[in-house]
Design a protein around this motif. Structure first.
Motif, PDB file in Angstrom:
ATOM      1  N   PRO A  93     -12.903  -3.964   5.722  1.00 37.64           N
ATOM      2  CA  PRO A  93     -11.793  -3.492   6.555  1.00 37.64           C
ATOM      3  C   PRO A  93     -10.702  -2.785   5.759  1.00 37.64           C
ATOM      4  CG  PRO A  93     -11.626  -5.850   6.214  1.00 37.64           C
ATOM      5  CD  PRO A  93     -12.939  -5.428   5.624  1.00 37.64           C
ATOM      6  N   GLN A  94      -9.959  -1.964   6.484  1.00 37.54           N
ATOM      7  CA  GLN A  94      -8.783  -1.307   5.929  1.00 37.54           C
ATOM      8  C   GLN A  94      -7.684  -2.337   5.710  1.00 37.54           C
ATOM      9  OE1 GLN A  94      -8.276   1.979   5.253  1.00 37.54           O
ATOM     10  NE2 GLN A  94     -10.089   2.917   6.149  1.00 37.54           N
ATOM     11  N   ASN A  96      -3.830  -3.076   2.975  1.00 35.85           N
ATOM     12  CA  ASN A  96      -3.312  -3.171   1.615  1.00 35.85           C
ATOM     13  C   ASN A  96      -3.402  -4.609   1.119  1.00 35.85           C
ATOM     14  OD1 ASN A  96      -1.048  -4.647   2.556  1.00 35.85           O
ATOM     15  ND2 ASN A  96       0.133  -2.768   2.882  1.00 35.85           N
ATOM     16  N   TRP A 105     -11.156 -10.782   2.596  1.00 38.08           N
ATOM     17  CA  TRP A 105     -11.674 -10.111   1.396  1.00 38.08           C
ATOM     18  C   TRP A 105     -13.011 -10.710   0.993  1.00 38.08           C
ATOM     19  CZ3 TRP A 105      -7.890  -7.278  -2.023  1.00 38.08           C
ATOM     20  CH2 TRP A 105      -8.523  -6.666  -3.113  1.00 38.08           C
ATOM     21  N   ALA A 141     -14.235   5.787  -1.770  1.00 36.13           N
ATOM     22  CA  ALA A 141     -13.014   5.045  -2.114  1.00 36.13           C
ATOM     23  C   ALA A 141     -13.126   4.393  -3.482  1.00 36.13           C
ATOM     24  CB  ALA A 141     -12.719   3.984  -1.055  1.00 36.13           C
ATOM     25  N   TYR A 149      -6.825   0.758   1.390  1.00 32.51           N
ATOM     26  CA  TYR A 149      -8.208   0.286   1.560  1.00 32.51           C
ATOM     27  C   TYR A 149      -8.589  -0.446   0.284  1.00 32.51           C
ATOM     28  CZ  TYR A 149     -13.231   0.623   2.726  1.00 32.51           C
ATOM     29  OH  TYR A 149     -14.550   0.345   3.018  1.00 32.51           O
ATOM     30  N   GLY A 152     -11.963  -2.376  -0.090  1.00 36.83           N
ATOM     31  CA  GLY A 152     -13.088  -1.448  -0.123  1.00 36.83           C
ATOM     32  C   GLY A 152     -13.133  -0.645  -1.408  1.00 36.83           C
ATOM     33  N   ARG A 193     -12.150   3.601  13.368  1.00 31.21           N
ATOM     34  CA  ARG A 193     -11.032   3.587  12.431  1.00 31.21           C
ATOM     35  C   ARG A 193     -10.057   4.715  12.738  1.00 31.21           C
ATOM     36  NH1 ARG A 193     -13.929   2.838   6.616  1.00 31.21           N
ATOM     37  NH2 ARG A 193     -11.892   3.589   5.933  1.00 31.21           N
ATOM     38  N   GLN A 197      -6.062   4.527  13.821  1.00 29.80           N
ATOM     39  CA  GLN A 197      -5.031   5.287  13.130  1.00 29.80           C
ATOM     40  C   GLN A 197      -4.255   6.169  14.107  1.00 29.80           C
ATOM     41  OE1 GLN A 197      -6.498   7.703   9.894  1.00 29.80           O
ATOM     42  NE2 GLN A 197      -4.491   8.609   9.470  1.00 29.80           N
TER      43      GLN A 197
END
Length: 254
Positions: A93-94, A96, A105, A141, A149, A152, A193, A197
């Motif tokens: 997943p997206q 920070n 995570w 990424a 992200y 990821g 996604r 956004q």
């Protein structure tokens, strides 16, 4: 071009949609027999039946949760002779550092990072016996390191290192390990996604196509463009490609 894959056997994970599904289709077009794996049994069998009907190759399926070792070993135990492993299952997943908690995570890495590593380890001997190929679908990424992200980006960078390190061992055993780093790809996950956004930025999820204007060529890659690279890298036509990561993102620094 004949990729010389006719009669080979390929395992594709995450094969019920997106890049995995299209990779299975392209490999079938080249004459590969298939074992397809994902969590969704109904969608997986739909893909398999369409491939059998269209291309006349043998297709087996196994619905399994590849985020846990019991699921991965169920899959491993169903594999006979194997020439190609396409590691593709994973959806990190997206978010920070503060938005992605430890549990999220860990769960994401259990599927993609540790899933790829476990399957490669468990199937290595079968692949080496047939001078086989592992193709890891990773993600751009891992090169660009977007902080939004972070799980990821970090996981993909780890899989890039894994691909290159394992490639050194694979060469000694007559097999190959390669990776692909796609940029944005027009899959259901990409749309979901982008919708999220657009909701955040515009207050309207239906405006998600506007983001394509900033991409190279004004669009995301198609799943088939990635799948075609999978088939080529897995084939004897690319027999001197090993420990390499191919980035498919529309151009340098895109």
């Amino acid at each position: 071009m004949d990729l010389q894959l006719h009669g080979k056997k390929a395992l594709v994970t995450g094969a019920s949609q997106g890049i995995g599904r299209e990779s299975a289709v392209v490999l079938a077009e080249e004459g590969c027999g298939l074992l397809l794996a994902s969590r969704n049994a109904a969608r997986l069998e739909e893909v398999a039946e369409a491939i059998r009907t269209e291309h006349g190759v043998p297709v087996d399926t196994l619905a399994a949760d590849l985020s846990v070792e019991t699921g991965r070993q169920r899959l491993v135990s169903s594999v006979g002779e194997l020439d190609v492993l396409v590691n593709n299952a994973g959806a990190i997943p997206q978010g920070n550092l503060q938005e992605i908690d430890n549990e999220t995570w860990q769960r994401a890495w259990d599927l993609k990072v540790f899933g790829y590593i476990s399957l490669a380890r468990s199937l290595y001997a079968k692949l080496a016996a047939r001078r086989g190929v592992i193709v890891n679908i990773i993600g751009a990424a891992g090169e660009g390191f977007p902080s939004g992200y972070i799980a990821g980006a970090t996981g993909n960078a780890a899989l890039m290192a894994f691909t290159r390190a394992l490639g050194k061992e694979a060469a000694r055993d007559g097999m190959r390990v390669v990776g692909i780093n796609p940029g944005p790809v027009a899959t259901p996950r990409h749309e979901n996604r982008a919708r999220a956004q657009a909701e955040r930025e515009f207050g309207d999820p239906d405006r998600w196509p506007e983001f394509a204007a900033g991409l190279p060529y004004g669009r995301a890659a198609t799943p088939r463009e990635i799948a075609s690279a999978v088939a080529f890298l897995a084939s004897p036509r690319s027999g001197y490609t090993n420990g390499t990561i191919v980035t498919i993102n529309g151009g340098p620094d895109c």
